[in-house]
Design a protein around this motif. Structure first.
Motif, short mmCIF file in Angstrom:
data_model
loop_
_atom_site.label_atom_id
_atom_site.label_comp_id
_atom_site.label_asym_id
_atom_site.label_seq_id
_atom_site.Cartn_x
_atom_site.Cartn_y
_atom_site.Cartn_z
N ASN A 215 -25.46 -45.11 89.04
CA ASN A 215 -25.67 -43.91 89.38
C ASN A 215 -26.54 -43.03 88.34
O ASN A 215 -26.11 -42.53 87.46
CB ASN A 215 -24.31 -43.14 89.58
CG ASN A 215 -24.48 -41.75 90.57
OD1 ASN A 215 -25.72 -41.51 90.47
ND2 ASN A 215 -23.58 -41.51 91.04
N SER B 208 -28.93 -40.63 88.79
CA SER B 208 -28.92 -39.30 89.06
C SER B 208 -27.89 -38.29 88.89
O SER B 208 -27.70 -37.32 88.53
CB SER B 208 -29.42 -38.99 90.22
OG SER B 208 -28.31 -39.40 91.44
N ASN B 209 -26.65 -39.06 88.94
CA ASN B 209 -25.13 -38.38 88.37
C ASN B 209 -24.36 -39.22 87.78
O ASN B 209 -23.33 -39.82 88.16
CB ASN B 209 -24.69 -37.86 89.75
CG ASN B 209 -23.43 -37.05 89.45
OD1 ASN B 209 -23.22 -36.44 88.62
ND2 ASN B 209 -22.41 -37.12 90.51
#
Length: 167
Positions: free
Chosen positions: A109, A111-112
């Motif tokens: 992940n 982006s996050n």
């Protein structure tokens, strides 16, 4: 005895063979810092069991079974970043004889980023019963900070094991 198969050669000679042995399971009892995005051997140093003393839990952290056959090998490793939300990807690997043999799904992940991921990898490995060995590696990609493979004295969060399933 328990967990044994008795076979006959047709002439009345019986032999007993243990099934699922050799076998071991071990876990990491402390966290170890890593370099980001680098395959690093996991130090699963606390044995839960080691039926035939085939797992080295102090130097090479490898399983070298003394009986030829097919082995179910499994590992799960918690890739962490010292409690911060900077973990972008974690991959667990099984190596055979020093080379990558299989890997886990890539928990990713970008982006996050998360606090940690704990990917599981498993499969069947042919072992010759003398020189073949398996090891557990992990790769932790972070955005900042210091990555580690999580270990704990009582939680079996980062675990490595194997057992013979047949010839």
């Amino acid at each position: 005895g328990g967990n044994s198969i008795i076979t006959s050669d047709g002439a009345g000679n019986l032999t007993t063979q243990k099934t699922n042995y050799p076998a071991f399971e071990a876990f990491a009892n402390a966290s170890v810092n890593l370099s980001s995005n680098t395959n690093t051997k996991v130090q699963a140093n606390t044995e839960i069991y080691d039926t035939d003393n085939c797992y080295d839990n102090s130097t090479n952290y490898r399983f070298t079974p003394t009986v030829a056959g097919k082995y179910y090998v499994y590992a799960k490793g918690r890739g962490d970043c010292n409690g911060t939300n900077d973990v972008m990807r974690v991959i667990s690997y099984i190596y055979k004889n020093g080379a990558e043999l299989m890997n886990s799904p890539q928990y990713t992940n970008i982006s996050n980023p998360a606090n940690f991921f704990t990917p599981f990898v498993s499969g069947v490995v042919d072992m010759n019963g003398s020189s073949d060995y398996v090891e557990f590696f992990i790769n932790v990609l972070i955005s900042s900070g210091t990555p580690n493979v999580f270990g704990d004295s009582s939680l079996r969060t980062t675990t490595f094991g194997a057992f013979r399933i047949g010839s």
